[in-house]
Write a protein that holds these residues in place. Structure first.
Motif, mmCIF file in Angstrom:
data_model
loop_
_atom_site.group_PDB
_atom_site.id
_atom_site.type_symbol
_atom_site.label_atom_id
_atom_site.label_comp_id
_atom_site.label_asym_id
_atom_site.label_seq_id
_atom_site.Cartn_x
_atom_site.Cartn_y
_atom_site.Cartn_z
ATOM 1 N N LEU A 179 -3.476 -11.587 28.002
ATOM 2 C CA LEU A 179 -2.862 -12.255 26.904
ATOM 3 C C LEU A 179 -1.767 -11.307 26.087
ATOM 4 O O LEU A 179 -2.404 -9.937 25.947
ATOM 5 N N ALA A 180 -1.029 -11.931 25.323
ATOM 6 C CA ALA A 180 0.023 -11.123 24.571
ATOM 7 C C ALA A 180 -0.677 -10.798 23.180
ATOM 8 O O ALA A 180 -1.382 -11.465 22.575
ATOM 9 N N LYS A 181 -0.602 -9.262 22.940
ATOM 10 C CA LYS A 181 -0.923 -8.891 21.706
ATOM 11 C C LYS A 181 -0.171 -7.866 21.195
ATOM 12 O O LYS A 181 0.934 -7.786 21.530
ATOM 13 N N VAL A 182 -0.405 -7.309 19.977
ATOM 14 C CA VAL A 182 0.708 -6.391 19.311
ATOM 15 C C VAL A 182 -0.121 -5.247 19.027
ATOM 16 O O VAL A 182 -1.453 -5.261 18.608
ATOM 17 N N LYS A 183 0.241 -4.019 19.442
ATOM 18 C CA LYS A 183 -0.362 -2.772 18.920
ATOM 19 C C LYS A 183 0.392 -1.965 17.763
ATOM 20 O O LYS A 183 1.583 -1.930 17.888
ATOM 21 N N ILE A 184 -0.498 -1.700 16.720
ATOM 22 C CA ILE A 184 -0.015 -0.925 15.613
ATOM 23 C C ILE A 184 -0.665 0.343 15.743
ATOM 24 O O ILE A 184 -1.703 0.555 16.119
ATOM 25 N N GLU A 185 0.361 1.474 15.509
ATOM 26 C CA GLU A 185 -0.021 2.680 15.463
ATOM 27 C C GLU A 185 0.538 3.295 14.140
ATOM 28 O O GLU A 185 1.533 2.986 13.782
ATOM 29 N N VAL A 186 -0.534 3.948 13.441
ATOM 30 C CA VAL A 186 -0.165 4.672 12.267
ATOM 31 C C VAL A 186 -0.838 6.034 12.244
ATOM 32 O O VAL A 186 -2.045 6.152 12.667
ATOM 33 N N GLU A 197 1.003 -1.226 0.022
ATOM 34 C CA GLU A 197 -0.200 -0.079 0.217
ATOM 35 C C GLU A 197 0.867 1.257 -0.021
ATOM 36 O O GLU A 197 1.963 1.131 0.308
ATOM 37 N N THR A 198 0.277 2.418 -0.512
ATOM 38 C CA THR A 198 0.891 3.724 -0.396
ATOM 39 C C THR A 198 0.235 4.719 0.442
ATOM 40 O O THR A 198 0.576 5.927 0.584
ATOM 41 N N LEU A 199 -0.768 4.035 1.440
ATOM 42 C CA LEU A 199 -1.429 4.996 2.185
ATOM 43 C C LEU A 199 -0.717 5.611 3.278
ATOM 44 O O LEU A 199 -1.110 6.288 4.107
ATOM 45 N N ILE A 200 0.284 4.636 3.720
ATOM 46 C CA ILE A 200 0.960 4.876 5.048
ATOM 47 C C ILE A 200 2.591 5.233 4.605
ATOM 48 O O ILE A 200 2.815 4.361 3.575
ATOM 49 N N THR A 201 3.200 5.892 5.543
ATOM 50 C CA THR A 201 4.973 6.000 5.180
ATOM 51 C C THR A 201 5.416 5.109 6.519
ATOM 52 O O THR A 201 6.502 5.258 6.261
ATOM 53 N N GLY A 202 4.764 4.570 7.516
ATOM 54 C CA GLY A 202 5.533 4.058 8.426
ATOM 55 C C GLY A 202 4.391 3.660 9.563
ATOM 56 O O GLY A 202 3.277 4.065 9.506
ATOM 57 N N MET A 203 4.904 3.047 10.231
ATOM 58 C CA MET A 203 4.133 2.527 11.505
ATOM 59 C C MET A 203 5.008 2.115 12.806
ATOM 60 O O MET A 203 6.333 1.847 12.681
ATOM 61 N N THR A 204 4.300 2.040 13.949
ATOM 62 C CA THR A 204 5.048 1.661 15.298
ATOM 63 C C THR A 204 4.346 0.545 15.758
ATOM 64 O O THR A 204 3.087 0.378 15.692
ATOM 65 N N VAL A 205 5.101 -0.534 16.107
ATOM 66 C CA VAL A 205 4.636 -1.733 16.576
ATOM 67 C C VAL A 205 5.145 -2.018 18.136
ATOM 68 O O VAL A 205 6.437 -1.725 18.399
ATOM 69 N N SER A 206 4.179 -2.088 18.936
ATOM 70 C CA SER A 206 4.466 -2.363 20.332
ATOM 71 C C SER A 206 3.773 -3.808 20.846
ATOM 72 O O SER A 206 3.030 -4.365 20.479
ATOM 73 N N GLN A 207 4.703 -4.467 21.768
ATOM 74 C CA GLN A 207 3.786 -5.746 22.135
ATOM 75 C C GLN A 207 3.275 -5.225 23.521
ATOM 76 O O GLN A 207 3.905 -4.599 24.282
ATOM 77 N N VAL A 208 2.015 -5.637 23.806
ATOM 78 C CA VAL A 208 1.230 -5.294 24.857
ATOM 79 C C VAL A 208 0.359 -6.714 25.587
ATOM 80 O O VAL A 208 0.679 -7.672 24.635
ATOM 81 N N LEU A 209 0.060 -6.414 26.537
ATOM 82 C CA LEU A 209 -0.826 -7.506 27.359
ATOM 83 C C LEU A 209 -2.170 -6.812 27.494
ATOM 84 O O LEU A 209 -2.356 -5.548 27.767
ATOM 85 N N GLY A 210 -3.304 -7.822 27.411
ATOM 86 C CA GLY A 210 -4.606 -7.182 27.606
ATOM 87 C C GLY A 210 -5.501 -8.373 27.648
ATOM 88 O O GLY A 210 -5.140 -9.615 27.791
ATOM 89 N N PHE A 211 -6.851 -8.127 28.095
ATOM 90 C CA PHE A 211 -7.764 -9.005 28.324
ATOM 91 C C PHE A 211 -9.125 -8.342 27.565
ATOM 92 O O PHE A 211 -9.176 -7.291 27.601
#
Length: 127
Positions: free
Chosen positions: A57-64, A23-37
């Motif tokens: 539970l382990a999840k991944v958070k994406i920020e754009v 895709e050309t809609l984004i130029t970058g993203m931030t990825v973090s490992q998180v925990l949640g329920f």
């Protein structure tokens, strides 16, 4: 500008990265490992013969960060890449962004992300 945060299954990160690579809609993203329920709950494990159900539970958070006009398309790309149809697929959050400040130069850029002028006019990056 808008910030899109998506909390997704860890095993779906590669699928999302491949989707965004095309895709050309984004130029970058931030990825973090998180925990949640949430609705997914956990799964029963046995530790030393005792049943234990983990709360987090382990999840991944994406920020754009993107243009307002691209939000719906990016959200749909995320949904297509990560959905399994089962509880625990995650959530998508959308926030308004007032401005971007470059740390190195302290330049305030109301409509600029990574050198792309989000009002539609191309500008040069500071070197």
């Amino acid at each position: 500008m808008k910030k899109i945060e998506a909390v997704i299954r860890t095993e779906k990160l590669e699928d999302l990265k491949m989707k965004f690579a095309d895709e050309t809609l984004i130029t970058g993203m931030t990825v973090s490992q998180v925990l949640g329920f949430g609705e997914q709950k956990g799964f029963k494990e046995y530790v030393r013969g005792k049943a234990v159900q983990p709360m987090l539970l382990a999840k991944v958070k994406i920020e754009v960060v993107c243009r307002d006009a691209n939000v719906d398309a990016i959200v749909e790309e995320i949904r297509q890449a990560v959905t399994t149809g089962e509880a625990g697929d995650g959530k998508i959050f959308i926030y308004p962004i007032e401005k971007v400040i470059k740390i190195r130069t302290a330049a305030e850029e109301k409509d600029n992300i990574n050198g792309l002028d989000l009002t539609g006019i191309q500008i040069e990056k500071n070197k």
